[in-house]
Every structure is written in structure tokens, then in C-alpha cells.
Motif scaffolding. Structure first.
Motif, PDB file in Angstrom:
ATOM      1  N   GLY A  27      54.313   7.599 -14.296  1.00  0.00           N
ATOM      2  CA  GLY A  27      54.951   8.835 -14.747  1.00  0.00           C
ATOM      3  C   GLY A  27      54.459  10.064 -13.999  1.00  0.00           C
ATOM      4  O   GLY A  27      54.244  11.107 -14.602  1.00  0.00           O
ATOM      5  N   GLY A  28      54.250   9.945 -12.676  1.00  0.00           N
ATOM      6  CA  GLY A  28      53.836  11.082 -11.871  1.00  0.00           C
ATOM      7  C   GLY A  28      52.344  11.378 -11.916  1.00  0.00           C
ATOM      8  O   GLY A  28      51.853  12.213 -11.162  1.00  0.00           O
ATOM      9  N   ARG A  29      51.606  10.688 -12.807  1.00  0.00           N
ATOM     10  CA  ARG A  29      50.171  10.956 -12.935  1.00  0.00           C
ATOM     11  C   ARG A  29      49.395   9.821 -12.249  1.00  0.00           C
ATOM     12  O   ARG A  29      49.695   8.650 -12.458  1.00  0.00           O
ATOM     13  CB  ARG A  29      49.804  10.995 -14.420  1.00  0.00           C
ATOM     14  CG  ARG A  29      48.407  11.473 -14.714  1.00  0.00           C
ATOM     15  CD  ARG A  29      48.247  11.763 -16.202  1.00  0.00           C
ATOM     16  NE  ARG A  29      48.222  10.553 -17.010  1.00  0.00           N
ATOM     17  CZ  ARG A  29      47.115  10.000 -17.480  1.00  0.00           C
ATOM     18  NH1 ARG A  29      45.942  10.547 -17.228  1.00  0.00           N
ATOM     19  NH2 ARG A  29      47.161   8.910 -18.211  1.00  0.00           N
ATOM     20  N   THR A  30      48.443  10.185 -11.405  1.00  0.00           N
ATOM     21  CA  THR A  30      47.627   9.163 -10.752  1.00  0.00           C
ATOM     22  C   THR A  30      46.543   8.717 -11.728  1.00  0.00           C
ATOM     23  O   THR A  30      45.727   9.521 -12.172  1.00  0.00           O
ATOM     24  CB  THR A  30      46.986   9.713  -9.469  1.00  0.00           C
ATOM     25  OG1 THR A  30      48.037  10.138  -8.596  1.00  0.00           O
ATOM     26  CG2 THR A  30      46.157   8.656  -8.768  1.00  0.00           C
ATOM     27  N   LEU A  31      46.563   7.413 -12.083  1.00  0.00           N
ATOM     28  CA  LEU A  31      45.568   6.901 -13.036  1.00  0.00           C
ATOM     29  C   LEU A  31      44.236   6.659 -12.345  1.00  0.00           C
ATOM     30  O   LEU A  31      43.197   7.059 -12.824  1.00  0.00           O
ATOM     31  CB  LEU A  31      46.065   5.601 -13.673  1.00  0.00           C
ATOM     32  CG  LEU A  31      47.122   5.749 -14.766  1.00  0.00           C
ATOM     33  CD1 LEU A  31      47.532   4.381 -15.281  1.00  0.00           C
ATOM     34  CD2 LEU A  31      46.597   6.584 -15.924  1.00  0.00           C
ATOM     35  N   LEU A  33      48.375  -6.332 -10.200  1.00  0.00           N
ATOM     36  CA  LEU A  33      48.116  -7.666  -9.657  1.00  0.00           C
ATOM     37  C   LEU A  33      49.257  -8.632  -9.986  1.00  0.00           C
ATOM     38  O   LEU A  33      49.502  -9.593  -9.270  1.00  0.00           O
ATOM     39  CB  LEU A  33      46.792  -8.210 -10.206  1.00  0.00           C
ATOM     40  CG  LEU A  33      45.540  -7.466  -9.719  1.00  0.00           C
ATOM     41  CD1 LEU A  33      44.302  -7.980 -10.426  1.00  0.00           C
ATOM     42  CD2 LEU A  33      45.388  -7.596  -8.211  1.00  0.00           C
ATOM     43  N   LEU A  34      49.974  -8.368 -11.092  1.00  0.00           N
ATOM     44  CA  LEU A  34      51.110  -9.211 -11.465  1.00  0.00           C
ATOM     45  C   LEU A  34      52.372  -8.830 -10.697  1.00  0.00           C
ATOM     46  O   LEU A  34      53.357  -9.580 -10.707  1.00  0.00           O
ATOM     47  CB  LEU A  34      51.403  -9.069 -12.959  1.00  0.00           C
ATOM     48  CG  LEU A  34      50.580  -9.904 -13.926  1.00  0.00           C
ATOM     49  CD1 LEU A  34      50.839  -9.442 -15.347  1.00  0.00           C
ATOM     50  CD2 LEU A  34      50.901 -11.388 -13.789  1.00  0.00           C
ATOM     51  N   GLY A  35      52.352  -7.640 -10.081  1.00  0.00           N
ATOM     52  CA  GLY A  35      53.542  -7.188  -9.364  1.00  0.00           C
ATOM     53  C   GLY A  35      54.551  -6.497 -10.264  1.00  0.00           C
ATOM     54  O   GLY A  35      55.680  -6.242  -9.867  1.00  0.00           O
ATOM     55  N   ILE A  36      54.153  -6.181 -11.517  1.00  0.00           N
ATOM     56  CA  ILE A  36      55.059  -5.467 -12.423  1.00  0.00           C
ATOM     57  C   ILE A  36      55.113  -3.989 -12.024  1.00  0.00           C
ATOM     58  O   ILE A  36      56.154  -3.348 -12.113  1.00  0.00           O
ATOM     59  CB  ILE A  36      54.590  -5.619 -13.891  1.00  0.00           C
ATOM     60  CG1 ILE A  36      54.624  -7.089 -14.322  1.00  0.00           C
ATOM     61  CG2 ILE A  36      55.456  -4.786 -14.842  1.00  0.00           C
ATOM     62  CD1 ILE A  36      54.044  -7.363 -15.688  1.00  0.00           C
ATOM     63  N   LEU A  37      53.965  -3.461 -11.578  1.00  0.00           N
ATOM     64  CA  LEU A  37      53.889  -2.083 -11.094  1.00  0.00           C
ATOM     65  C   LEU A  37      53.475  -2.114  -9.625  1.00  0.00           C
ATOM     66  O   LEU A  37      52.618  -2.914  -9.247  1.00  0.00           O
ATOM     67  CB  LEU A  37      52.819  -1.304 -11.867  1.00  0.00           C
ATOM     68  CG  LEU A  37      53.203  -0.579 -13.149  1.00  0.00           C
ATOM     69  CD1 LEU A  37      51.966   0.061 -13.748  1.00  0.00           C
ATOM     70  CD2 LEU A  37      54.256   0.482 -12.860  1.00  0.00           C
ATOM     71  N   PRO A  38      54.051  -1.250  -8.786  1.00  0.00           N
ATOM     72  CA  PRO A  38      53.631  -1.220  -7.385  1.00  0.00           C
ATOM     73  C   PRO A  38      52.360  -0.378  -7.230  1.00  0.00           C
ATOM     74  O   PRO A  38      52.127   0.544  -8.008  1.00  0.00           O
ATOM     75  CB  PRO A  38      54.811  -0.553  -6.686  1.00  0.00           C
ATOM     76  CG  PRO A  38      55.420   0.337  -7.736  1.00  0.00           C
ATOM     77  CD  PRO A  38      55.148  -0.311  -9.069  1.00  0.00           C
ATOM     78  N   ALA A  39      51.578  -0.705  -6.222  1.00  0.00           N
ATOM     79  CA  ALA A  39      50.448   0.156  -5.878  1.00  0.00           C
ATOM     80  C   ALA A  39      51.020   1.350  -5.119  1.00  0.00           C
ATOM     81  O   ALA A  39      51.771   1.187  -4.162  1.00  0.00           O
ATOM     82  CB  ALA A  39      49.454  -0.608  -5.014  1.00  0.00           C
ATOM     83  N   ALA A  40      50.681   2.569  -5.573  1.00  0.00           N
ATOM     84  CA  ALA A  40      51.240   3.765  -4.944  1.00  0.00           C
ATOM     85  C   ALA A  40      50.644   3.978  -3.558  1.00  0.00           C
ATOM     86  O   ALA A  40      51.282   4.535  -2.674  1.00  0.00           O
ATOM     87  CB  ALA A  40      51.002   4.983  -5.828  1.00  0.00           C
ATOM     88  N   GLU A  41      49.395   3.556  -3.396  1.00  0.00           N
ATOM     89  CA  GLU A  41      48.717   3.668  -2.101  1.00  0.00           C
ATOM     90  C   GLU A  41      47.932   2.393  -1.890  1.00  0.00           C
ATOM     91  O   GLU A  41      47.668   1.659  -2.838  1.00  0.00           O
ATOM     92  CB  GLU A  41      47.714   4.831  -2.113  1.00  0.00           C
ATOM     93  CG  GLU A  41      48.289   6.184  -1.786  1.00  0.00           C
ATOM     94  CD  GLU A  41      47.292   7.281  -2.129  1.00  0.00           C
ATOM     95  OE1 GLU A  41      46.082   7.052  -1.913  1.00  0.00           O
ATOM     96  OE2 GLU A  41      47.737   8.318  -2.634  1.00  0.00           O
ATOM     97  N   GLY A  42      47.503   2.181  -0.639  1.00  0.00           N
ATOM     98  CA  GLY A  42      46.649   1.043  -0.343  1.00  0.00           C
ATOM     99  C   GLY A  42      47.403  -0.267  -0.431  1.00  0.00           C
ATOM    100  O   GLY A  42      48.633  -0.309  -0.386  1.00  0.00           O
TER     101      GLY A  42
END
Lengths: 291, 273
Positions: free
Chosen positions: B28-32, B63-72
Motif C-alpha cells: 500500500g505504498g509503504r515500505t515495510l 517467498l511464496l510469490g504472493i507479493l513481489p519484492a519491490a527491490e532486490g
């Protein structure tokens, strides 16, 4: 003609089946009981009984609209039930609070369409068949064409259910893991509501709009009380639904009370009996364990 | 030939099964969190620790691929996350089954094995027999033989959790991702389930990444921890990471780690995120 029930069932059935409309009633009853039972089993497991109830209620405006518009009631039943199923499916959101949100949205659909049904009845001033048969069911005057229609839709519903059954079971009991395994949980949820709409439209034509639960919930709930084995439970549901429907038809033929009452009462009796049996079995096994 | 290369030839480092390099995640636009490095090898038990809402479960989702890594970069079994299929087992955050659910424990484990297949299963086939054997085997492995045939809703929380671990293990995954599996279990069950996961990890060579709220029940079984706080993370052995110095640096505020007489670690002064 002797119209009294004898305990000679062969003679009874020969007598009933000498009337073509009774043969059609038994045929339609068998189709509807099996289709509603199979879909109802998943509905009870998914705790979507309220959606099932709403779709049953929607059958009422469907049938009264068809009567008003002068088209086949079958179109009214299937058209309204499937459309309402689609609306409920689209209003439904997956997630933790899906249940609460779904019941509110479903209630809105139910109230509006029930009011529409009342309007259609008021606009149609004739008394042909009347709202009573639509609400509480009738087995009189089922044509061979109607039986064929019920059988075709029923076969299609069962065929789709056979294909999606296993992933649907997975998505029903364990949606998160199912989704992680690549099961299309949302798609299955929409597909199931459409199947539920079709099955409800079928059942409503026999039991009436208000008593669809007799075939949709009671056999499945009874079977799930008796066993936790999915295959056996599903089979038991079909047998119970079939048995109560045919017993209801026999009773409605020989006694001057409505079919919906008999089917519901037999199914309810079976449900109570199943609970009593399980209680007794638990007590005896407990006593054996203590002794 | 340099010394380094000789050493490299003699002891080839096993390639990591799971890898995060400079990973960041945005919801949601916030870096966790950002700049997270992690490498997990086969048979390693790694815990993801940190205060509530810091993005521990999100790391599992990456790690499950449900969310993409924004960086790296994220790699699971050398593939992009989500491509691992059967080889990744997943146990989501605490699900409980109501008493009304009339399905046996074995049925739940079977769904983990073949619940994503379309069509009607044929009874009595060879494939079916093999599946039943595998289900019995994995039920024994988690010690659930005594209650796997009861309806799942009638099983206790600890029993349900063991059956769910069996479900996650039934396809013999190389990687097991667990999200707070000890949550809402009582203390004896917490340590029993933790010991079970440790045993599966080290004996079966499964790489385990487990999100945990409390490190103590799993401390003796852990190889490494990842501690997430304040948008960053540190990884290392529990002795390296769960110290006053490391956590103070991570939280950028004084934090003290105390060791009780029975060996439990207590983190004092951590600001709840």
C-alpha cells in the motif's frame, strides 16, 4: 378406485404410476433430490445456507414474474435464481470477514426480490395456481417436458460438480492453503454459487420457494451428523434426499396434506433420529470405555 | 591457484535453497522493510522474529510469490518465488476449524496431497493406495496417528496444528514456510510442536523458515534467526542477533536482552511497532 395406502408397496406404486402425472412427479422428485442433495452437501460444508435460503426465496419472484409475463415458469425459476446467484457472488469478498459481509449483502438481495415477487403477484390479478404453490410446492401437473428440462439442467450441474468437486472441497475447508497450491478459490466460489442457483431453481419447483431447505440442507446436515467421511457422507445425502422425496410423494398421494409438509417433516424426522443415534452410540462407547 | 579456490573445491558450500538479496517490500505504498539479505540451506531451521506489524508474514508471502519484492532479488530453489510448486510447503497463520466441520484429519491431509486435482478420484486404484500409504506415513511422522481419524473440529489446538503440519509435509517439500505455528498453543504443546518441526528439519533435510512471536520455545532447535524491526533486518545465529548490542543498533533505541536462569531470552525495552 381404491385410494387408500396398503402396506403392499408394489401395489401402491402400480396404482400411483398408472397416472402419467404421478410418474412425472416421481421422476422430477428423484432428479431434484439428487441434484439438491449434492449441491446442499457442499453448501452445508461451506456454511452458505443463508445464500441457499435467499436463492430459494428468489424463486418466488422468478415464478411469479414468469406467470405475469406469460412465459414458461422454468425460465422464471432458472433466470432469477442464476441472476441472483451471480449478484451474490459478485458482492462477496474473500477474506476474514467475508461471512459477515456476505450475509448482509445477501439479505439486501433477498428483501428486494421478495418485494418484487409480491408486486408481480399483485399485478397478476388471476388466481391460476396462485402464490401458494409457488411458495410451498406442488407435484400436480408436472409435464414430461418439465421433467426433461429438470434432468438436463441437473445432469449439467452434476457434471460440473464432478469436475470441480475436489478443488471445491479444498477451497471450502482450507481456502488459504488451497490458494497457495494454485486452486482458483475465487473462481470456484462464483462457480459454486451459480450451481447453487441452478439446484435451488430445481428444488423450488417441487418443494416450493420457502421449503427448498428440506432438500438442500436437511439431507446433507443429517448425513454430516452421521459420518465425517466425505465420500460416504455425500452418498448418504443423496440416498436420504431421494428417500424423503419419494416418501413425501407417496404420503401426499394418499393423505390430503401438502407435499412440502411431508417432505420437510420426513427430512426433519431423519435429522432428529440421526442426532439421537449418534448420542446413543457415544453413550454406549463411553460406557464400554469406563467398564 | 589461490588458497581460496582450493578451499572452495574441497568444501563446496551447499547452494542456498532460499535466498533474499537486498530485498525490500512495499504494501500500500509503504515500505515495510528493505535491504534484507537471507540465505537458507537444506536442513536449516530459521526463525523470523520481530514486533507485531513489522512485516514478518509479508516475508513469507514474498517467498511464496504472493507479493513481489519491490527491490532486490528473491530466489526459492533457484527459481522465482511461486515457481517451486510441490517443493514448497506452506502453513498459514493460525486457522482453527470449528466443531461443526465434519471432515476427518486424514481428509485434510489428503487434500494437501491431491486437493488441487480436477475430476473424480477413482477408488481402489494403485495411485490411490500409494497416496493412502503416504498419508499414513506423514500422519505417523507428526505423531497424529491416535486422532487423525476423528473429525478435525473435535481435535484440540495442538492436535489440529500437528495435522496441519502433516498436510504441509505430505508432498515431501524441500522448503517449509510456517507462519506463527505456535500461536495460541499452550506451553507444553508449543515446545512439543517446536521439537517436531526441529526434528523434521534436521532429520528430513527440509529447509524451514518460521515466523515466530516468541523465540524461546524454538531457541534450542534454531540454526539462525532474522530479526526485523524499524524497516531493517539482521540475520545470524541466535547468539549473534539476540543481544543487547545488535538489537539496540536495530531499534536505534536502548534495548536489553536478559537471560533467565532457565535459559530463556527476554527482550526488554523494545518499542512495540
Amino acid at each position: 378406485m381404491n385410494v387408500a395406502f396398503s402396506w403392499n408397496l408394489v401395489a401402491d406404486f402400480q396404482q400411483m404410476w398408472s397416472f402419467p402425472f404421478m410418474v412425472n412427479a416421481f421422476r422430477a422428485g428423484a432428479v431434484v433430490a439428487v441434484v439438491a442433495g449434492a449441491i446442499g452437501w457442499f453448501m452445508v460444508l461451506r456454511r452458505q445456507s443463508f445464500a441457499g435460503h435467499t436463492l430459494g426465496v428468489v424463486a418466488f419472484p422468478g415464478a411469479s414474474f414468469a406467470t405475469l409475463a406469460g412465459i414458461s415458469t422454468g425460465f422464471g425459476y432458472f433466470g432469477f435464481c442464476l441472476a441472483a446467484a451471480l449478484v451474490i457472488a459478485l458482492l462477496r469478498r474473500e477474506g476474514r470477514d467475508a461471512g459477515a459481509e456476505e450475509s448482509a449483502a445477501t439479505g439486501v438481495v433477498q428483501a428486494f426480490l421478495l418485494a418484487c415477487g409480491f408486486l408481480f403477484i399483485a399485478l397478476y390479478k388471476g388466481l391460476l395456481s396462485g402464490p401458494e404453490a409457488i411458495l410451498f410446492g406442488s407435484f400436480l401437473g408436472i409435464t414430461t417436458g418439465q421433467v426433461l428440462q429438470l434432468a438436463l439442467v441437473g445432469a449439467a450441474v452434476l457434471a460440473v460438480l464432478a469436475v470441480i468437486g475436489r478443488p471445491l472441497l479444498f477451497a471450502s475447508v482450507d481456502p488459504q492453503v488451497a490458494a497457495a497450491r494454485g486452486v482458483p478459490v475465487r473462481g470456484l466460489s462464483i462457480a459454486f454459487l451459480l450451481l447453487l442457483g441452478a439446484a435451488t431453481a430445481e428444488a423450488a419447483q417441487i418443494t416450493g420457494s420457502l421449503l427448498v431447505f428440506a432438500l438442500l440442507v436437511l439431507p446433507a446436515a443429517t448425513a454430516q451428523v452421521l459420518t465425517a467421511r466425505p465420500g460416504l457422507s455425500l452418498l448418504l445425502t443423496l440416498l436420504l434426499g431421494f428417500g424423503t422425496t419419494w416418501a413425501g410423494l407417496v404420503a401426499a398421494w394418499y393423505w390430503p396434506y401438502p407435499l412440502g409438509f411431508f417432505v420437510t417433516t420426513f427430512a426433519f424426522g431423519g435429522y432428529l433420529l440421526a442426532h439421537a443415534l449418534v448420542q446413543v452410540a457415544a453413550r454406549t462407547s463411553l460406557r464400554r470405555a469406563v467398564a | 591457484m589461490t588458497v581460496d579456490q582450493v578451499v572452495g573445491l574441497e568444501t563446496p558450500a551447499p547452494t542456498p535453497v532460499l535466498e533474499l538479496r537486498g530485498a525490500a517490500v512495499r504494501v500500500g505504498g509503504r515500505t515495510l522493510w528493505s535491504g534484507v539479505d537471507l540465505a537458507v540451506r537444506a536442513g536449516e531451521f530459521v526463525a523470523v522474529l520481530g514486533p507485531n506489524g513489522v512485516g514478518k508474514s509479508t516475508l513469507i508471502k514474498v517467498l511464496l510469490g504472493i507479493l513481489p519484492a519491490a527491490e532486490g532479488e528473491a530466489r526459492v530453489l533457484g527459481l522465482r518465488p511461486g515457481q517451486g510448486g510441490d517443493r514448497v510447503g506452506y502453513l498459514p497463520q493460525r486457522r482453527s476449524f470449528g466443531t461443526g466441520l465434519r471432515i476427518r484429519g486424514t481428509d485434510l491431509v489428503r487434500l494437501g496431497l491431491e486437493g488441487d486435482r480436477w475430476g473424480v478420484p477413482l477408488p481402489g486404484g494403485r495411485r490411490r493406495k500409494e497416496q493412502t500409504r503416504r498419508i499414513d506415513e506423514v500422519v505417523e511422522l507428526v505423531g497424529a496417528g491416535g486422532y487423525a481419524h476423528r473429525p478435525i473440529g473435535e481435535c484440540s489446538g495442538g492436535e489440529q496444528q500437528r495435522l496441519l503440519i502433516a498436510q504441509a509435509l505430505v508432498r515431501r517439500p524441500s522448503v517449509l514456510l510456517l507462519d506463527e505455528p505456535l500461536d495460541s498453543l499452550d506451553l507444553p504443546n508449543q515446545s512439543a510442536v517446536a521439537a517436531l518441526i526441529g526434528r523434521i528439519c534436521h532429520q528430513e533435510g527440509v529447509a524451514v523458515v518460521m515466523v515466530a512471536h516468541d523465540v524461546n520455545p524454538i531457541l534450542h532447535h534454531l540454526d539462525r534467526v532474522v530479526y526485523i524491526a524499524e524497516g531493517a533486518a539482521v540475520a545470524g545465529t541466535p547468539e549473534e542477533v539476540i543481544t543487547s548490542e545488535t538489537l539496540t543498533r536495530l531499534y536505534r533505541t536502548p534495548v536489553e536482552v536478559l537471560r533467565t536462569s532457565d535459559g530463556r531470552l527476554v527482550v526488554v525495552g523494545q518499542p512495540e511497532a
